[in-house]
Design a protein around this motif. Structure first.
Motif, mmCIF file in Angstrom:
data_model
loop_
_atom_site.group_PDB
_atom_site.id
_atom_site.type_symbol
_atom_site.label_atom_id
_atom_site.label_comp_id
_atom_site.label_asym_id
_atom_site.label_seq_id
_atom_site.Cartn_x
_atom_site.Cartn_y
_atom_site.Cartn_z
ATOM 1 N N SER A 65 70.137 -9.674 34.799
ATOM 2 C CA SER A 65 71.094 -10.775 34.900
ATOM 3 C C SER A 65 72.150 -10.644 33.806
ATOM 4 C CB SER A 65 70.398 -12.136 34.820
ATOM 5 O OG SER A 65 69.605 -12.220 33.661
ATOM 6 N N PRO A 66 73.391 -10.405 34.212
ATOM 7 C CA PRO A 66 74.474 -10.351 33.229
ATOM 8 C C PRO A 66 74.962 -11.758 32.908
ATOM 9 C CG PRO A 66 75.316 -9.878 35.409
ATOM 10 C CD PRO A 66 73.850 -10.156 35.577
ATOM 11 N N LYS A 67 75.475 -11.887 31.692
ATOM 12 C CA LYS A 67 76.049 -13.181 31.303
ATOM 13 C C LYS A 67 77.294 -12.930 30.471
ATOM 14 C CE LYS A 67 72.164 -16.361 31.545
ATOM 15 N NZ LYS A 67 71.438 -15.509 32.484
ATOM 16 N N SER A 68 78.379 -13.611 30.815
ATOM 17 C CA SER A 68 79.639 -13.429 30.107
ATOM 18 C C SER A 68 80.113 -14.772 29.571
ATOM 19 C CB SER A 68 80.686 -12.818 31.053
ATOM 20 O OG SER A 68 81.911 -12.605 30.377
ATOM 21 N N PRO A 69 79.823 -15.070 28.293
ATOM 22 C CA PRO A 69 80.256 -16.358 27.737
ATOM 23 C C PRO A 69 81.764 -16.464 27.570
ATOM 24 C CG PRO A 69 79.252 -14.972 26.048
ATOM 25 C CD PRO A 69 79.055 -14.263 27.350
ATOM 26 N N ASP A 70 82.417 -15.334 27.374
ATOM 27 C CA ASP A 70 83.884 -15.273 27.320
ATOM 28 C C ASP A 70 84.281 -13.847 27.662
ATOM 29 O OD1 ASP A 70 83.118 -15.491 23.962
ATOM 30 O OD2 ASP A 70 83.978 -13.648 24.790
ATOM 31 N N LYS A 71 85.568 -13.598 27.805
ATOM 32 C CA LYS A 71 85.963 -12.295 28.335
ATOM 33 C C LYS A 71 85.743 -11.161 27.349
ATOM 34 C CE LYS A 71 90.903 -11.845 27.355
ATOM 35 N NZ LYS A 71 92.239 -11.634 27.975
ATOM 36 N N ALA A 72 85.425 -11.475 26.109
ATOM 37 C CA ALA A 72 85.173 -10.430 25.122
ATOM 38 C C ALA A 72 83.706 -10.045 25.041
ATOM 39 C CB ALA A 72 85.658 -10.886 23.742
ATOM 40 N N HIS A 73 82.851 -10.762 25.735
ATOM 41 C CA HIS A 73 81.413 -10.520 25.658
ATOM 42 C C HIS A 73 80.792 -10.402 27.041
ATOM 43 C CE1 HIS A 73 82.359 -12.381 21.756
ATOM 44 N NE2 HIS A 73 81.343 -11.674 21.278
ATOM 45 N N LEU A 74 79.908 -9.438 27.190
ATOM 46 C CA LEU A 74 79.122 -9.309 28.414
ATOM 47 C C LEU A 74 77.737 -8.827 28.007
ATOM 48 C CD1 LEU A 74 78.896 -9.463 31.472
ATOM 49 C CD2 LEU A 74 79.641 -7.071 31.581
ATOM 50 N N ASN A 75 76.769 -9.729 28.141
ATOM 51 C CA ASN A 75 75.405 -9.413 27.760
ATOM 52 C C ASN A 75 74.579 -9.118 29.007
ATOM 53 O OD1 ASN A 75 76.185 -10.051 25.087
ATOM 54 N ND2 ASN A 75 75.776 -12.221 25.481
ATOM 55 N N LEU A 76 73.516 -8.340 28.808
ATOM 56 C CA LEU A 76 72.632 -7.976 29.914
ATOM 57 C C LEU A 76 71.215 -8.383 29.557
ATOM 58 C CD1 LEU A 76 72.402 -6.513 32.672
ATOM 59 C CD2 LEU A 76 71.902 -4.422 31.388
ATOM 60 N N HIS A 77 70.646 -9.269 30.374
ATOM 61 C CA HIS A 77 69.268 -9.690 30.158
ATOM 62 C C HIS A 77 68.392 -9.068 31.240
ATOM 63 C CE1 HIS A 77 66.186 -12.224 28.415
ATOM 64 N NE2 HIS A 77 65.778 -12.497 29.650
ATOM 65 N N ILE A 78 67.261 -8.544 30.811
ATOM 66 C CA ILE A 78 66.344 -7.900 31.762
ATOM 67 C C ILE A 78 64.979 -8.563 31.652
ATOM 68 C CG2 ILE A 78 65.514 -5.713 32.682
ATOM 69 C CD1 ILE A 78 67.488 -4.323 30.727
ATOM 70 N N ASN A 79 64.511 -9.100 32.752
ATOM 71 C CA ASN A 79 63.183 -9.724 32.805
ATOM 72 C C ASN A 79 62.125 -8.745 33.299
ATOM 73 O OD1 ASN A 79 64.013 -12.327 31.995
ATOM 74 N ND2 ASN A 79 64.661 -12.808 34.073
ATOM 75 N N SER A 80 60.908 -8.973 32.870
ATOM 76 C CA SER A 80 59.752 -8.221 33.394
ATOM 77 C C SER A 80 60.031 -6.719 33.458
ATOM 78 C CB SER A 80 59.386 -8.742 34.791
ATOM 79 O OG SER A 80 59.116 -10.117 34.747
ATOM 80 N N LEU A 81 60.303 -6.135 32.329
ATOM 81 C CA LEU A 81 60.695 -4.730 32.276
ATOM 82 C C LEU A 81 59.665 -3.812 32.916
ATOM 83 C CD1 LEU A 81 62.348 -4.862 28.818
ATOM 84 C CD2 LEU A 81 63.352 -3.675 30.778
ATOM 85 N N GLU A 82 60.175 -2.791 33.621
ATOM 86 C CA GLU A 82 59.339 -1.799 34.291
ATOM 87 C C GLU A 82 59.639 -0.414 33.730
ATOM 88 O OE1 GLU A 82 60.159 -2.146 38.442
ATOM 89 O OE2 GLU A 82 59.416 -4.215 38.571
ATOM 90 N N LEU A 83 58.693 0.508 33.954
ATOM 91 C CA LEU A 83 58.869 1.873 33.447
ATOM 92 C C LEU A 83 60.189 2.489 33.929
ATOM 93 C CD1 LEU A 83 55.266 3.340 33.891
ATOM 94 C CD2 LEU A 83 56.362 2.566 31.768
ATOM 95 N N GLY A 84 60.534 2.195 35.185
ATOM 96 C CA GLY A 84 61.745 2.773 35.776
ATOM 97 C C GLY A 84 63.044 2.240 35.199
ATOM 98 N N ASP A 85 62.939 1.227 34.359
ATOM 99 C CA ASP A 85 64.149 0.689 33.719
ATOM 100 C C ASP A 85 64.567 1.541 32.529
ATOM 101 O OD1 ASP A 85 62.908 -2.713 34.178
ATOM 102 O OD2 ASP A 85 64.086 -1.434 35.526
ATOM 103 N N SER A 86 63.707 2.457 32.118
ATOM 104 C CA SER A 86 64.034 3.323 30.981
ATOM 105 C C SER A 86 65.267 4.158 31.314
ATOM 106 C CB SER A 86 62.853 4.249 30.660
ATOM 107 O OG SER A 86 61.731 3.506 30.252
ATOM 108 N N ALA A 87 66.273 4.035 30.484
ATOM 109 C CA ALA A 87 67.552 4.709 30.714
ATOM 110 C C ALA A 87 68.454 4.390 29.531
ATOM 111 C CB ALA A 87 68.205 4.220 32.012
ATOM 112 N N VAL A 88 69.668 4.948 29.589
ATOM 113 C CA VAL A 88 70.697 4.539 28.631
ATOM 114 C C VAL A 88 71.640 3.587 29.346
ATOM 115 C CG1 VAL A 88 72.551 5.265 27.095
ATOM 116 C CG2 VAL A 88 70.554 6.733 27.409
#
Lengths: 115, 112
Positions: A65-88
């Motif tokens: 779930s991405p969240k952008s509080p203002d146009k200078a910020h974009l955060n990425l939240h990841i729930n219930s992480l899985e092995l396949g989420d490993s990446a850059v």
């Protein structure tokens, strides 16, 4: 000053945990992105926000779930992480989402390792 | 499915030689074409962009575009060991900037 900065640079966590990656750009750009680069170096877009509004949402699990509080910020939240989420995960920005000729400015990346 | 294809390499050339990197894309309506360079452990950085058929030169780099053949290439003249990196071809297949589709990259190794 770093143009596109993301934190943390490295993130090691257990399966099932929830984690966030933060991104900030000081370029005054309207559009920000999250890209995922897997172990085979394949770089694929996940989300795009223009001036805090979601404009691209590729087929990614709802756990992301991405969240952008203002146009200078974009955060990425990841729930219930899985092995396949490993990446850059790379944050990027561009001046506008409507002009196709503009370059992307990438952050330095967050290496996520799910154990 | 819109795709960008590149030979993954590794492509190995001697120092001073010309390195030729190739890319094909699937969508005929594609408008903008980019080459990004990515050093190991670093983020991609744009080195060339091209929008119309023909050649575009910038220093030791030349991008070539042939829309009829859906083909874009990057030539690196007088290759240096510092050019050793993965080169990502990216194609904007219409619409917003976010529709940038990346190839899997070609790893270039320039041997001294």
């Amino acid at each position: 000053d770093t143009a596109v900065s993301q934190t943390p640079k490295y993130l090691v966590t257990q399966m099932g945990n929830d984690k966030s990656i933060k991104c900030e750009q000081n370029l005054g750009h309207d559009t920000m992105y999250w890209y995922k680069q897997d172990s085979k170096k394949f770089l694929k877009i996940m989300f795009s926000y223009n001036n805090k509004e979601l404009i691209i949402n590729e087929t990614v699990p709802n756990r992301f779930s991405p969240k952008s509080p203002d146009k200078a910020h974009l955060n990425l939240h990841i729930n219930s992480l899985e092995l396949g989420d490993s990446a850059v995960y790379f944050c990027a920005s561009s001046p506008s989402s409507t002009t196709t000729n503009e370059k992307l400015f990438f952050g330095s990346g967050t290496q996520l390792s799910v154990l | 499915q819109k795709e960008v294809e590149q030979n993954s390499g590794p492509l190995s050339v001697p120092e001073g030689a010309i390195a030729s990197l190739n890319c094909t894309y699937s969508d005929r309506v594609s408008q903008s074409f980019f080459w990004y360079r990515q050093y190991s452990g670093k983020s991609p950085e744009l080195i060339m962009s091209i929008y119309s058929n023909g050649d575009k030169e910038d220093g030791r780099f030349t991008a070539q575009l042939n829309k009829a053949s859906q083909y874009v290439s990057l030539l690196i003249r007088d290759s240096q060991p510092s050019d050793s990196a993965t080169y990502l071809c990216a194609v904007n297949m219409g619409g917003s900037q976010g529709n940038l589709i990346f190839g899997k990259g070609t790893k270039l190794s320039v041997k001294p």
